[in-house]
Scaffold this motif. Sequence first.
Motif, PDB file in Angstrom:
ATOM      1  N   ASP A 184     -16.981   4.456   5.213  1.00  0.00           N
ATOM      2  CA  ASP A 184     -17.595   5.000   4.001  1.00  0.00           C
ATOM      3  C   ASP A 184     -18.854   5.745   4.416  1.00  0.00           C
ATOM      4  N   LYS A 199      -7.776  -0.610  -2.995  1.00  0.00           N
ATOM      5  CA  LYS A 199      -8.637  -0.872  -4.132  1.00  0.00           C
ATOM      6  C   LYS A 199      -9.993  -1.364  -3.651  1.00  0.00           C
ATOM      7  N   ASP A 200     -11.054  -0.715  -4.161  1.00  0.00           N
ATOM      8  CA  ASP A 200     -12.447  -1.089  -3.847  1.00  0.00           C
ATOM      9  C   ASP A 200     -12.769  -0.953  -2.369  1.00  0.00           C
ATOM     10  N   ARG A 201     -12.052  -0.102  -1.658  1.00  0.00           N
ATOM     11  CA  ARG A 201     -12.321   0.118  -0.239  1.00  0.00           C
ATOM     12  C   ARG A 201     -12.231   1.612   0.066  1.00  0.00           C
ATOM     13  N   GLU A 225       0.829  -1.203   0.000  1.00  0.00           N
ATOM     14  CA  GLU A 225       0.000   0.000   0.000  1.00  0.00           C
ATOM     15  C   GLU A 225       0.870   1.262   0.000  1.00  0.00           C
ATOM     16  N   TYR A 243     -20.397   1.011   5.992  1.00  0.00           N
ATOM     17  CA  TYR A 243     -19.093   0.370   6.220  1.00  0.00           C
ATOM     18  C   TYR A 243     -18.306   1.186   7.235  1.00  0.00           C
ATOM     19  N   GLN A 253     -11.313   3.422   9.106  1.00  0.00           N
ATOM     20  CA  GLN A 253     -11.759   3.259   7.721  1.00  0.00           C
ATOM     21  C   GLN A 253     -13.281   3.247   7.711  1.00  0.00           C
ATOM     22  N   LYS A 266      -5.394   4.718  -0.136  1.00  0.00           N
ATOM     23  CA  LYS A 266      -6.665   4.366  -0.786  1.00  0.00           C
ATOM     24  C   LYS A 266      -6.568   2.942  -1.315  1.00  0.00           C
TER      25      LYS A 266
END
Length: 395
Positions: A259, A130-132, A107, A234, A257, A128
Amino acid sequence: MGVNLWGCEDGKMGHVSSMEICWLINIRATLIALLFITLFHFSKKFYVRFLTPSSSSSSLLSSALNLPSASSPISNRDSRSGIPEIVNASDLKFLIDNLDEKCNEDEKWENVIDKKNNFLSYRAKCCKPKDRPLKYLSTTVFESCSPDLLRDFYMDNGYRKQWDKTVVDHMQLQVDTTGIEIGRTVKKFPLLTPREYILAWRLWEGKDRSFYCFIKECEHPSAPRQKKYVRVEYFRSGWQIRKVPGRDASEIRMFHQEDAGLNVEMAKLAFAKGIWSYLCKMDNALRNYPLTNHPPTGSSVSAATLMRKVPHELDARTGTAFSSDSGSVAGDDESRKKKLLRRPSKKFVAKSLLLLGGVIYLSRAHSTLGGKVTVAYILTKLRKRGDSSSQSSPS
C-alpha cells in the motif's frame, strides 16, 4: 477628568489622567510578557538537561532492545545481540501458500499481462482482497540464466541503483546472524512524493536448489520518518527462484502486495503499461551483471551470505509443478473472441469522437510517463463505457 485607578472608595491612591492609565497598563503587559518569556527559557533548559536522553542513554536503550544505535557502524555491532525475529518460518509458509494460491481459493483473479521474447517471458495477474491492497502473482522465465546468478542479481541493491532509475537511495541498516537483513530504500514515482521503504528480509534454500525470499515492512531507529517522503506502511512481497527442468533457464515466481498510497485503478493501469519495458531493462541489466564489477557498498555480511535451509515440514511442499504457457494462450484466444463479440453502439461512438481526439492530441503533446498513464487511464474508462453501452443498447 480623574479616574479612581485602584478602585478604592476613599480615593487614597489618588487620581490619574487617561494617558497615565495607558502608560501603567503597558508597563503591566510588558512585565507579564517578560515573565512568560523567562518561564519559557527556564522550562526549555530544564527539558534539555533532565528529560532529553543523552547519546549514551540512547545507545543503552538500543542495546536493551537489541537494536543498533544510529551512530554505530554495522561492522562494529555485536552479532550476538540479534534482531527480533521479524521474518520467520511462518512468513515463509505464508509465501509458499500464496505462490501455490492456497491462501484464499475464492479470490477472483484478473489477468494483467502475458508477454515474451527470445530472452524472457512474463505473465502476471492480480486480485483485490477485502480490506487489503492489490495482490499480484507473477511468473518470469529468464533464458540462459542459472538460479544462483538470478538470486545474486536480485539481492544486489548496489547494482540495482545503477539500472533501476526508480530507486533514489538504498542503505543497509542492520544484519543479524539469523539471516535477517534490514534496509531503507527511497523510490520515486511520476508526479508523486517519493516513497520510503523500511524493509526486513530473509532468504532460504530448498533441497532442490531453489531459493526463497520474503520481505515485509518494519521500523528501525536508524531511519526516523521524514516529511519529504511518504513512508510505506504495508508491504508484503516474496519470490521463489528455481531452475526450469530440461532447459538452460531459471524461473522466478513472485507474490507482491503493498500500500503505497496510490489510487487502485491508476496503480493497476500504470503497472500494466509499464511493467514490460521495466522487465526488458531488467533483462539487459541481468545479461551485463556477470561482466560488471560489484564493489561492496556496505557490510560484506548480508541475508544472502547468511541464507538458511527451508524447514523440513515446508521443504516437502516446494515441489510445485511448473505451469505451461498453453493455458495463457488459450486464455488469450478466449479473450479475443469476447472482444470480437463486443461492439459499441453508434450513439456511444458519436459521443466519444471528440474526447478521443483530445486524448490523441494530449498524447502527442506530452511524452512523459505521467502523461502516458493519464492518457491510458482515460482510454480505459472510455472502453469500459463502451462495453456497458453495447450491453444495454442495440447496435
